[in-house]
Structure formats: C-alpha cells, structure tokens
Design a protein around this motif. Structure first.
Motif, short mmCIF file in Angstrom:
data_model
loop_
_atom_site.label_atom_id
_atom_site.label_comp_id
_atom_site.label_asym_id
_atom_site.label_seq_id
_atom_site.Cartn_x
_atom_site.Cartn_y
_atom_site.Cartn_z
N ASP A 274 0.55 -1.55 0.34
CA ASP A 274 0.07 -0.25 0.24
C ASP A 274 0.93 0.65 -0.11
O ASP A 274 0.91 2.20 0.05
CB ASP A 274 -0.97 -0.33 1.29
CG ASP A 274 -2.44 -0.56 1.04
OD1 ASP A 274 -1.83 -1.86 -0.05
OD2 ASP A 274 -2.72 -1.47 2.33
N LEU A 275 1.99 0.97 0.37
CA LEU A 275 2.93 2.01 0.65
C LEU A 275 3.84 2.89 -1.62
O LEU A 275 3.85 4.10 -0.90
CB LEU A 275 4.44 2.55 0.99
CG LEU A 275 4.14 2.17 2.75
CD1 LEU A 275 4.89 1.46 3.24
CD2 LEU A 275 3.48 2.78 3.19
N GLN A 276 3.02 1.77 -2.21
CA GLN A 276 3.93 2.00 -3.14
C GLN A 276 3.04 3.16 -4.18
O GLN A 276 2.22 3.16 -4.08
CB GLN A 276 3.83 0.87 -4.64
CG GLN A 276 5.19 -0.17 -3.58
CD GLN A 276 4.73 -1.71 -4.25
OE1 GLN A 276 3.88 -1.20 -5.40
NE2 GLN A 276 5.56 -2.44 -4.12
N GLY B 64 9.40 2.68 10.09
CA GLY B 64 10.23 4.14 9.30
C GLY B 64 10.90 3.71 8.49
O GLY B 64 11.08 1.34 7.95
N ILE B 65 11.50 4.50 7.63
CA ILE B 65 11.45 3.81 5.89
C ILE B 65 12.75 4.72 5.37
O ILE B 65 12.87 6.03 5.90
CB ILE B 65 10.74 4.23 5.08
CG1 ILE B 65 9.06 4.35 5.21
CG2 ILE B 65 10.87 4.17 3.59
CD1 ILE B 65 8.91 2.28 4.82
N VAL C 237 13.62 10.01 -3.37
CA VAL C 237 13.11 9.30 -2.44
C VAL C 237 13.11 9.38 -0.80
O VAL C 237 12.61 9.04 -0.46
CB VAL C 237 14.33 8.20 -2.50
CG1 VAL C 237 14.58 7.50 -1.25
CG2 VAL C 237 14.96 7.78 -4.03
N VAL C 238 14.33 11.50 -1.06
CA VAL C 238 13.83 11.53 0.80
C VAL C 238 12.71 11.97 0.59
O VAL C 238 11.80 12.01 1.74
CB VAL C 238 14.98 12.60 0.85
CG1 VAL C 238 14.91 13.75 1.68
CG2 VAL C 238 16.14 12.14 0.46
N SER C 239 12.32 12.35 -0.21
CA SER C 239 10.50 13.19 0.59
C SER C 239 9.69 12.42 0.18
O SER C 239 8.42 11.73 1.06
CB SER C 239 9.22 13.93 -1.81
OG SER C 239 8.89 13.81 -1.50
N PHE C 240 9.84 10.45 -0.31
CA PHE C 240 8.74 9.19 -0.31
C PHE C 240 9.07 9.23 1.42
O PHE C 240 7.95 8.72 1.68
CB PHE C 240 9.35 8.65 -1.26
CG PHE C 240 8.38 7.14 -0.46
CD1 PHE C 240 6.91 6.94 -1.16
CD2 PHE C 240 9.08 6.08 0.28
CE1 PHE C 240 6.44 5.83 -0.97
CE2 PHE C 240 8.22 5.01 0.53
CZ PHE C 240 7.20 4.81 0.44
N ILE C 241 10.09 8.61 1.59
CA ILE C 241 10.60 8.57 3.05
C ILE C 241 10.50 9.60 4.37
O ILE C 241 9.56 9.37 4.90
CB ILE C 241 12.17 8.69 3.32
CG1 ILE C 241 12.65 7.58 2.50
CG2 ILE C 241 12.59 8.23 4.98
CD1 ILE C 241 14.41 7.81 2.25
N GLN D 101 7.15 11.07 3.73
CA GLN D 101 5.92 11.24 3.54
C GLN D 101 5.49 10.09 4.46
O GLN D 101 4.55 9.99 5.04
CB GLN D 101 5.65 11.15 2.49
CG GLN D 101 4.30 10.89 2.02
CD GLN D 101 3.53 10.57 0.58
OE1 GLN D 101 4.60 10.78 -0.41
NE2 GLN D 101 2.68 10.17 0.01
N HIS D 102 6.29 9.27 4.86
CA HIS D 102 5.93 8.00 5.66
C HIS D 102 7.00 8.01 6.88
O HIS D 102 6.76 6.43 7.21
CB HIS D 102 6.27 6.81 4.65
CG HIS D 102 5.42 7.11 3.18
ND1 HIS D 102 4.36 6.29 3.03
CD2 HIS D 102 5.62 7.07 1.99
CE1 HIS D 102 2.96 6.81 1.96
NE2 HIS D 102 3.90 6.52 1.05
#
Length: 180
Positions: free
Chosen positions: A19-21, A71-72, A134-138, A140-141
């Motif tokens: 669901d994170l994708q 964590g991501i 990638v940092v933005s995704f991290i 965000q989660h």
C-alpha cells in the motif's frame, strides 16, 4: 544454486507494505512474492552444500517472537539511493536468531557477512531515481509502523534472477518453538 535464509511475512503485513507504493520515476517496487526479511544471503552454492545447509538449519531451536516494522530508509546511507526499505525496530530475539543462522552457515563453510546486520524489508530498487524523490517518499512515511508481527518460522529460499527481478522459491521451512 543462489540461496538466502529469510523470515516470510504474513499476507496482511505484505499488503500494508504494498500500500506504500506510489509512482516514482526509476523505482522498481518489490512484488508481494519478493517481500521477506532476510536473515542471511548465502549466495551461490553447489547442491551438496545446499543439502548440508538444509540439515544444519534444522538444528536451530529457537522460540517464536514478535517484531515491529518501523520507519522507511534507503541504502547506501548518505549516497545515491539504490534500495528503499522498511526498517525493523531493534529486537534482541531477531538478532539472536540471525546469529544462530550465521553460526550454522559458518559451520558449512559459508562466509559470514562483513557488514553489521541491518534488518529490513526491501520495498523497491532504484535506477537513476532522484535522491530528492526518495527523501520526499521517506518523509511522507516517516511515522510508518507495523507492530506485533509474529515470527514463528524462517525458511531457506532459492533465488533465480530474471530480467524483471528475482524470483524466490521456498526450499524448506523451519518452525520456531511456541512458548505455550
């Protein structure tokens, strides 16, 4: 044979990770079938070593436990991201199981990992993906947590490489003792 030893994840946990994708240029997301928590990447071995390793892993007697995905992040830290992952909260039982697996592999002449064990579930692999994305995704989660995941088995897998990613085949399952 290209082998690894891992903890399979329950279907519900895999679904929450899937669901994170989201669409991010250059990230090849892991499929549900590829999601697991690696205890030891063995690498290429002959069939005799594989058979002996199967038997050696049978000698591990360890009690089941639970763990938390928390964590991501990405590897390699501080450099251009190559692997996007979900981390595992520090867990003494997991570290001890990992050590048991390493010790059994060492008995069969399989070299120990030269890096410290950083338990994680690979979410995706990057190719020319911007570090900013990638940092933005991290970010965000950053509060992502899946607590109380039961660990009552681990398995020996064969991994076959294909152009669209590795395919994993479970060779043998090893049950952990229940504390009841």
């Amino acid at each position: 044979m290209r082998l690894f030893i891992a903890i399979p994840l329950p279907h519900g946990v895999k679904q929450k990770l899937l669901d994170l994708q989201q669409p991010i240029n250059g990230i090849r997301w892991q499929s549900q079938e590829q999601m697991h928590l690696t205890l030891k990447f063995v690498g290429e071995v002959d069939t005799t070593t594989a058979s002996e390793l199967r038997e050696e892993l049978d000698n591990i007697t360890y009690s089941g436990f639970s763990m938390t995905i928390e964590g991501i992040g990405y590897f390699p830290e501080g450099k251009q991201p190559k692997v996007l992952w979900a981390g595992i909260k520090e867990n003494a039982n997991l570290q001890e199981l990992h050590k048991n697996v390493e010790d059994r592999c060492k008995k069969k002449g399989i070299a120990p990992e030269n890096r410290s064990y950083k338990p994680h579930v690979t979410l995706g692999r990057t190719k020319k993906t911007s570090k900013k994305a990638v940092v933005s995704f991290i970010n965000q989660h950053n509060s992502f947590v899946l607590p109380d995941i039961p660990v009552n088995e681990f398995a020996l897998y064969e991994s076959k490489l294909h152009p669209d990613g590795a395919r994993h085949h479970r060779l043998q399952t090893y049950l952990l003792k229940s504390d009841q």
